[in-house]
Motif scaffolding. Structure first.
Motif, PDB file in Angstrom:
ATOM      1  N   TRP A   1      44.800  43.877  53.012  1.00  0.00           N
ATOM      2  CA  TRP A   1      45.471  43.053  51.996  1.00  0.00           C
ATOM      3  C   TRP A   1      46.351  42.389  53.112  1.00  0.00           C
ATOM      4  CZ3 TRP A   1      42.231  41.881  48.458  1.00  0.00           C
ATOM      5  CH2 TRP A   1      41.678  41.197  48.591  1.00  0.00           C
TER       6      TRP A   1
ATOM      7  N   THR B   1      44.297  48.631  52.854  1.00  0.00           N
ATOM      8  CA  THR B   1      43.378  47.914  51.708  1.00  0.00           C
ATOM      9  C   THR B   1      42.654  46.679  52.550  1.00  0.00           C
ATOM     10  OG1 THR B   1      44.512  45.669  50.541  1.00  0.00           O
ATOM     11  CG2 THR B   1      44.075  48.096  49.245  1.00  0.00           C
TER      12      THR B   1
ATOM     13  N   THR C   1      49.126  45.378  49.909  1.00  0.00           N
ATOM     14  CA  THR C   1      49.477  44.143  49.036  1.00  0.00           C
ATOM     15  C   THR C   1      50.629  43.777  48.213  1.00  0.00           C
ATOM     16  OG1 THR C   1      48.551  45.718  46.557  1.00  0.00           O
ATOM     17  CG2 THR C   1      46.736  45.061  47.986  1.00  0.00           C
TER      18      THR C   1
ATOM     19  N   GLY D   1      46.512  43.776  40.853  1.00  0.00           N
ATOM     20  CA  GLY D   1      46.161  42.045  39.951  1.00  0.00           C
ATOM     21  C   GLY D   1      46.035  41.656  38.979  1.00  0.00           C
TER      22      GLY D   1
ATOM     23  N   PRO E   1      38.325  42.169  45.298  1.00  0.00           N
ATOM     24  CA  PRO E   1      39.706  42.030  46.023  1.00  0.00           C
ATOM     25  C   PRO E   1      40.540  42.546  44.517  1.00  0.00           C
ATOM     26  CG  PRO E   1      38.199  39.954  44.781  1.00  0.00           C
ATOM     27  CD  PRO E   1      37.287  40.712  45.120  1.00  0.00           C
ATOM     28  N   ASP E   2      39.158  42.778  42.766  1.00  0.00           N
ATOM     29  CA  ASP E   2      40.225  43.535  42.086  1.00  0.00           C
ATOM     30  C   ASP E   2      39.856  44.970  41.940  1.00  0.00           C
ATOM     31  OD1 ASP E   2      40.910  41.577  40.722  1.00  0.00           O
ATOM     32  OD2 ASP E   2      38.808  40.896  39.839  1.00  0.00           O
TER      33      ASP E   2
ATOM     34  N   ASN F   1      46.339  35.334  46.100  1.00  0.00           N
ATOM     35  CA  ASN F   1      44.964  35.298  45.627  1.00  0.00           C
ATOM     36  C   ASN F   1      44.981  34.730  43.992  1.00  0.00           C
ATOM     37  OD1 ASN F   1      41.884  35.022  45.782  1.00  0.00           O
ATOM     38  ND2 ASN F   1      41.841  36.949  45.055  1.00  0.00           N
TER      39      ASN F   1
ATOM     40  N   HIS G   1      44.551  38.119  42.163  1.00  0.00           N
ATOM     41  CA  HIS G   1      43.938  39.025  42.335  1.00  0.00           C
ATOM     42  C   HIS G   1      43.626  40.008  43.322  1.00  0.00           C
ATOM     43  CE1 HIS G   1      41.057  37.123  39.552  1.00  0.00           C
ATOM     44  NE2 HIS G   1      41.699  36.418  39.099  1.00  0.00           N
ATOM     45  N   PHE G   2      44.364  41.759  43.381  1.00  0.00           N
ATOM     46  CA  PHE G   2      44.207  41.767  44.676  1.00  0.00           C
ATOM     47  C   PHE G   2      43.647  43.666  43.820  1.00  0.00           C
ATOM     48  CE2 PHE G   2      48.468  40.731  43.680  1.00  0.00           C
ATOM     49  CZ  PHE G   2      49.286  42.030  43.369  1.00  0.00           C
TER      50      PHE G   2
ATOM     51  N   ALA H   1      38.003  46.946  49.014  1.00  0.00           N
ATOM     52  CA  ALA H   1      38.437  45.446  48.641  1.00  0.00           C
ATOM     53  C   ALA H   1      37.800  44.390  49.205  1.00  0.00           C
ATOM     54  CB  ALA H   1      40.052  45.914  49.489  1.00  0.00           C
TER      55      ALA H   1
END
Length: 233
Positions: free
Chosen positions: A126, A124, A170, A176, A95-96, A138, A145-146, A91
């Motif tokens: 997060w 992750t 997340t 995300g 981020p994706d 994000n 975006h996560f 992660a």
């Protein structure tokens, strides 16, 4: 008789305040004073928030019309063994990141096969962004975006490992950038467990934890903020 043996209890839920990260378009968290010690002799507030805000559990009717709401889960179904899969490196670099079957297989090589009926928790990293709502969601002009769980991975976990559900730190079990919500849809079609916005996953071992999930029994609720207690052996 069943027994939970533990050395400590870890709270996996964030504190709720008006400043928490919110999914784009969700209602704000508000607290309004209704009574004060000075005026009424006691203190009371009214609060309002979305059913899918803070650390929360989704209900089947959030994705499937005519399915059950959060109030219909049997209490025993909310006490579950849990495993934790650490994906912070993946992660951090992406981020994706879409959690794949290879991530499950790698974990099992080190820790053994995931037991049937488990909740699989994905750590992750997060959770460390919680106090910065902008970074936690994000979002840009393409949406949030996560990292999240890929559709094929969820199918594998349901069909090959017979899991009870998933959890993640997340704001979504799905990545995300996923607008289909395949992970939520698959798990909730089976009246399983989907936990989002968890915290303190760094304090759990890879396996051996028992979760006790406390929901607000909102009539026909599409979800509920939850208190998730982890009993660590």
């Amino acid at each position: 008789m069943q027994r939970i043996e533990f050395r400590k209890v870890i709270d996996l839920s964030h504190i709720i305040s008006p400043d928490i990260p919110l999914w784009p378009g969700d209602p704000p968290v508000t607290f309004d004073e209704v009574a004060s010690p000075e005026k009424d002799g006691y203190y009371l507030r009214r609060f309002a928030m979305g059913e899918h805000s803070a650390t929360h559990m989704n209900a089947p009717n959030s994705f499937h019309p005519n399915a059950i709401g959060i109030d219909a889960y049997e209490p025993a179904s909310l006490v579950r063994p849990a495993v934790v899969i650490d994906l912070r490196i993946q992660a951090r670099d992406n981020p994706d990141y879409v959690i794949g079957i290879q991530d499950i297989e790698k974990w099992e090589q080190a820790h053994g096969r995931i037991d049937q009926g488990s909740v699989v928790l994905f750590y992750t990293g997060w959770q460390t962004l919680w106090d910065d709502p902008r970074r936690f969601i994000n979002a840009d002009d393409k949406g949030p975006h996560f990292p999240g769980i890929g559709a094929a991975t969820t199918t594998f976990l349901l069909e090959q490992r017979r899991i009870a559900g998933v959890g993640i730190d997340t704001h979504g079990a799905d990545p995300g950038q996923d607008t289909v919500y395949a992970t939520n849809s698959q798990i909730l079609a089976n009246e399983g467990i989907v936990l989002e916005c968890l915290t303190n996953l760094d304090q759990l071992p890879a396996k051996g934890t028992t979760l006790v999930i406390g929901v607000l029994r909102l009539k026909k609720g599409s979800g509920s903020p939850v208190s998730v207690m982890a009993f660590v052996p």
